[in-house]
Design a protein around this motif. Sequence first.
Motif, short mmCIF file in Angstrom:
data_model
loop_
_atom_site.label_atom_id
_atom_site.label_comp_id
_atom_site.label_asym_id
_atom_site.label_seq_id
_atom_site.Cartn_x
_atom_site.Cartn_y
_atom_site.Cartn_z
N GLU A 117 -6.68 5.70 2.29
CA GLU A 117 -8.07 5.88 1.48
C GLU A 117 -7.45 6.26 0.00
OE1 GLU A 117 -11.98 8.84 1.52
OE2 GLU A 117 -10.89 8.47 3.25
N THR A 118 -6.55 7.01 -0.04
CA THR A 118 -6.20 7.67 -1.51
C THR A 118 -5.79 6.13 -2.30
OG1 THR A 118 -5.50 9.81 -0.74
CG2 THR A 118 -4.53 9.11 -2.82
N MET A 119 -4.88 5.39 -1.37
CA MET A 119 -4.36 4.19 -2.16
C MET A 119 -5.31 3.40 -2.49
SD MET A 119 -1.27 4.94 -2.50
CE MET A 119 -0.57 3.55 -3.15
N LEU A 120 -6.18 3.14 -1.57
CA LEU A 120 -7.44 2.23 -1.71
C LEU A 120 -8.24 2.32 -3.19
CD1 LEU A 120 -9.01 -0.33 -1.14
CD2 LEU A 120 -10.58 1.14 0.46
N VAL A 121 -8.48 3.79 -3.27
CA VAL A 121 -9.07 4.35 -4.58
C VAL A 121 -8.16 4.02 -5.89
CG1 VAL A 121 -9.70 6.37 -5.71
CG2 VAL A 121 -10.30 6.00 -3.56
N TRP B 140 0.79 -1.08 -0.20
CA TRP B 140 0.11 -0.13 -0.13
C TRP B 140 0.66 1.29 -0.04
CZ3 TRP B 140 -5.10 -0.43 -0.73
CH2 TRP B 140 -5.65 -1.70 -0.49
N GLY B 141 2.14 1.23 0.18
CA GLY B 141 2.83 2.55 0.18
C GLY B 141 2.67 2.97 1.83
N ASP B 142 3.43 4.31 1.81
CA ASP B 142 3.19 5.14 3.00
C ASP B 142 2.35 6.20 3.09
OD1 ASP B 142 5.14 3.52 4.74
OD2 ASP B 142 6.74 4.46 3.63
N HIS B 143 1.53 6.23 1.81
CA HIS B 143 0.53 7.36 1.60
C HIS B 143 -0.68 7.03 2.44
CE1 HIS B 143 3.45 8.41 -1.52
NE2 HIS B 143 3.30 7.16 -1.83
#
Length: 94
Positions: free
Chosen positions: A42-46, A36-39
């Motif tokens: 919610e943004t990564m899920l989208v 998922w990264g360190d971001h």
Amino acid sequence: MAYDLSDLKTRTDLAASLAQALAARYADPARARANWGDHDPETMLVKRLARDALWDDEVRRQADRHGLDTIVIDGSIPVADLASRLAARFWLES
């Protein structure tokens, strides 16, 4: 060791082992960061869902090109009906 998925219907030990393995896999912070990264989650899920939709479309196009049918699993089919379709598809019905 590989198992036939139909074993999961009758062997609860296999189903429990699979559940434990998946829980450990997704509970590992290092693995989560790699996926998922360190971001912002919610943004990564989208972004991940959008990527998955593109992948699904491509797989369906390729299946169609080769004369293969697909089953869409999106929550619109009751679980019992979906299980029956999948069992029939993979010749698991007795």
